[in-house]
Design a protein around this motif. Structure first.
Motif, PDB file in Angstrom:
ATOM      1  N   THR A   1      -9.197   5.417   4.965  1.00 25.54           N
ATOM      2  CA  THR A   1      -8.669   4.073   4.704  1.00 25.54           C
ATOM      3  C   THR A   1      -8.172   3.936   3.265  1.00 25.54           C
ATOM      4  O   THR A   1      -7.332   3.082   2.985  1.00 25.54           O
ATOM      5  CB  THR A   1      -9.727   2.998   5.008  1.00 25.54           C
ATOM      6  N   ASP A   2      -8.700   4.822   2.351  1.00 24.07           N
ATOM      7  CA  ASP A   2      -8.205   4.807   0.970  1.00 24.07           C
ATOM      8  C   ASP A   2      -6.683   4.930   0.932  1.00 24.07           C
ATOM      9  O   ASP A   2      -6.010   4.266   0.155  1.00 24.07           O
ATOM     10  CB  ASP A   2      -8.796   5.990   0.179  1.00 24.07           C
ATOM     11  N   VAL A   3      -6.169   5.829   1.775  1.00 22.10           N
ATOM     12  CA  VAL A   3      -4.729   6.083   1.786  1.00 22.10           C
ATOM     13  C   VAL A   3      -3.958   4.810   2.069  1.00 22.10           C
ATOM     14  O   VAL A   3      -3.028   4.449   1.357  1.00 22.10           O
ATOM     15  CB  VAL A   3      -4.380   7.139   2.865  1.00 22.10           C
ATOM     16  N   PHE A   4      -4.409   4.121   3.114  1.00 22.89           N
ATOM     17  CA  PHE A   4      -3.669   2.931   3.544  1.00 22.89           C
ATOM     18  C   PHE A   4      -3.817   1.797   2.548  1.00 22.89           C
ATOM     19  O   PHE A   4      -2.846   1.104   2.253  1.00 22.89           O
ATOM     20  CB  PHE A   4      -4.131   2.513   4.936  1.00 22.89           C
ATOM     21  N   ASN A   5      -5.049   1.662   2.023  1.00 21.56           N
ATOM     22  CA  ASN A   5      -5.255   0.614   1.026  1.00 21.56           C
ATOM     23  C   ASN A   5      -4.405   0.865  -0.211  1.00 21.56           C
ATOM     24  O   ASN A   5      -3.808  -0.052  -0.771  1.00 21.56           O
ATOM     25  CB  ASN A   5      -6.737   0.535   0.636  1.00 21.56           C
ATOM     26  N   LEU A   6      -4.348   2.150  -0.590  1.00 20.90           N
ATOM     27  CA  LEU A   6      -3.548   2.527  -1.753  1.00 20.90           C
ATOM     28  C   LEU A   6      -2.086   2.125  -1.567  1.00 20.90           C
ATOM     29  O   LEU A   6      -1.469   1.522  -2.438  1.00 20.90           O
ATOM     30  CB  LEU A   6      -3.659   4.028  -1.952  1.00 20.90           C
ATOM     31  N   PHE A   7      -1.543   2.436  -0.380  1.00 23.37           N
ATOM     32  CA  PHE A   7      -0.137   2.132  -0.128  1.00 23.37           C
ATOM     33  C   PHE A   7       0.096   0.636   0.033  1.00 23.37           C
ATOM     34  O   PHE A   7       1.142   0.134  -0.357  1.00 23.37           O
ATOM     35  CB  PHE A   7       0.365   2.899   1.092  1.00 23.37           C
TER      36      PHE A   7
ATOM     37  N   LEU B   1       4.844   4.781   4.724  1.00 25.69           N
ATOM     38  CA  LEU B   1       4.609   3.419   5.216  1.00 25.69           C
ATOM     39  C   LEU B   1       5.903   2.670   5.514  1.00 25.69           C
ATOM     40  O   LEU B   1       5.877   1.566   6.026  1.00 25.69           O
ATOM     41  CB  LEU B   1       3.837   2.601   4.170  1.00 25.69           C
ATOM     42  N   SER B   2       7.039   3.290   5.174  1.00 25.74           N
ATOM     43  CA  SER B   2       8.281   2.515   5.106  1.00 25.74           C
ATOM     44  C   SER B   2       8.689   1.884   6.432  1.00 25.74           C
ATOM     45  O   SER B   2       9.295   0.827   6.451  1.00 25.74           O
ATOM     46  CB  SER B   2       9.408   3.396   4.596  1.00 25.74           C
ATOM     47  N   THR B   3       8.356   2.530   7.560  1.00 30.66           N
ATOM     48  CA  THR B   3       8.791   1.948   8.828  1.00 30.66           C
ATOM     49  C   THR B   3       7.803   0.897   9.304  1.00 30.66           C
ATOM     50  O   THR B   3       7.903   0.414  10.412  1.00 30.66           O
ATOM     51  CB  THR B   3       8.945   3.037   9.903  1.00 30.66           C
ATOM     52  N   HIS B   4       6.855   0.562   8.434  1.00 29.44           N
ATOM     53  CA  HIS B   4       5.829  -0.373   8.871  1.00 29.44           C
ATOM     54  C   HIS B   4       5.880  -1.714   8.193  1.00 29.44           C
ATOM     55  O   HIS B   4       5.504  -1.844   7.039  1.00 29.44           O
ATOM     56  CB  HIS B   4       4.442   0.221   8.658  1.00 29.44           C
TER      57      HIS B   4
END
Lengths: 272, 154
Positions: A217-223, A238-241
């Motif tokens: 989850t660190d990855v997603f929180n970071l982005f 993350l760009s398509t999200h």
């Protein structure tokens, strides 16, 4: 004998309708038809492109590859992680992952045709642990496993050809530009569904390699944080999200469902 | 991409605002002048009646070149995809025809004529549908203006 030219009533040769009415209905109709056509074509292209043998994709990738990255310590390290994750995802025998390390400050990573993955220095520097980095790599490996790059290419090519043909038959060059613009919007990107599936596969592989889901989850929180800071420079990851929060939720749900532990100690990144 | 889109929307808006205002003004002028020149009669018949005392004839003509605006052209381009009435071009050509007839009548009045026989209209596309050229059309009205003795006409 007397002659007369009577006054001719108005509105017979012309229409009293407001021109904007015609504009709105025509534009709406044409865009709707294009949207439906593009949707149907991309579904068909996605279905068929997934059946293209991987060796053809490898051949195709040669056209796009303009530089071969020289071997480096970091490159080997990334390749090693990728190979472990590829084994965990049980990739087909002919599918080989090639990781390229790009020494640039861009915070980005992407998977492309022919099993190539590019990881930028900027991304590695942002990663808090090896587990987080492995999650990104695992995600890109999953894209390749799911044949997402070739599916995206197939979709882009089919839509491009269809729109070009449509623009060709229309008489006016202006309609052509509008149709062409619609085509630009469908660039080589992965769909939300493809990203979600890649996340799921990536996570499962990560857990089977590391034994736990810590650091994910660190990855997603970071982005998400980065996105909030500067939404212009969003990483490809993350760009398509439009909705990374939903992505985090489904990841957390997956961790809960499988009862994976996510609070184990993460492995630090080696000094390279 | 976005810059292109902005340029496109601006052109479309300019085309719409100016094109429509020109069209409204033109129609007002057409209606007014048609009223003014109502006593110059036009006939499609080739020859005047036998008993008409002709005192003189002149070839009169009116010529108009009119161009589409960006908005009209865009709507017509969309229309060309699906077919149907090209309403935006209909008003354009209606204006051109009536303006050409009015100019012809104006000329006839300058000759002191009050009748025009053998009136014909010709239409020619300037761009001939060539790509990226200005879509404009010429309408040419011509006929034989006839001067008659006063007792006959009015």
């Amino acid at each position: 004998m007397r002659f007369e030219n009577p006054k001719i009533p108005e509105g017979i040769n012309t229409s009293p309708d407001h021109p904007l009415k015609e504009f709105v209905s025509l534009l709406g109709g044409v865009l709707l038809v294009i949207a439906i056509g593009v949707g149907v074509l991309s579904l068909m292209a996605e279905f068929l492109a997934a059946g293209i043998p991987f060796r053809y994709e490898t051949e195709l990738a040669r056209y796009f590859q303009n530089s071969t990255t020289e071997r480096s310590e970091i490159g080997d390290y990334l390749q090693e992680i990728a190979d472990r994750l590829a084994r965990a995802q049980s990739l087909p025998a002919d599918m080989r992952i090639n990781v390229h390390y790009a020494d640039e400050p861009v915070v980005n990573a992407f998977a492309t045709l022919g099993g190539h993955i590019v990881i930028y220095r900027g991304l590695i520097e942002k990663m808090p642990s090896e587990n987080a980095l492995a999650m990104v790599i695992s995600h890109e490996v999953a894209h390749i496993k799911h044949r997402d790059p070739i599916i995206a290419l197939g979709r882009g090519a089919v839509i491009g050809i269809a729109l070009a043909a449509l623009a060709g038959i229309s008489a006016e060059s202006i309609a052509e530009t509008v149709v062409g613009k619609a085509g630009l919007l469908t660039a080589l990107t992965f769909s939300r569904k493809q990203e979600g599936q890649a996340d799921a596969t990536a996570l499962a592989a990560l857990v089977s390699v590391y034994g736990h889901a810590a650091g994910v989850t660190d990855v997603f929180n970071l982005f998400t944080d980065m996105q909030n800071e500067n939404f212009v420079h969003m990483p490809e990851f993350l760009s398509t999200h439009p909705d990374p929060q939903r992505r985090i939720k489904s990841i957390e749900q997956q961790i809960l469902d499988h009862d994976w532990s996510a609070d184990k100690a993460t492995r630090p990144l080696p000094q390279l | 991409m976005t810059a292109d889109l902005i340029v496109f929307v601006v052109l479309l808006a300019l085309g719409y605002v100016f094109g429509q205002s020109v069209e409204r003004r033109h129609y007002r002028s057409i209606l007014r002048r048609e009223q003014e020149l109502q006593d110059v009669l036009t006939f499609s018949a080739k020859l005047p009646p036998q008993d008409l005392k002709v005192e003189g004839t002149n070839l009169v003509s009116g010529n108009v070149v009119v161009s589409v605006d960006y908005f009209k052209r865009f709507v017509a381009g969309l229309r060309a995809l699906v077919g149907g009435r090209m309403r935006t071009y209909e008003t354009l050509l209606d204006r051109a025809r009536r303006e050409a007839v009015l100019r012809m009548k104006q000329q006839a009045r300058q000759f002191g004529a009050d009748m025009i026989f053998n009136v014909k209209l010709e239409t020619a596309s300037i761009s001939k549908g060539a790509k990226d050229s200005i879509g404009s059309v010429e309408v040419y009205a011509y006929g034989t203006a006839i001067n008659t003795s006063d007792s006959f006409s009015r």
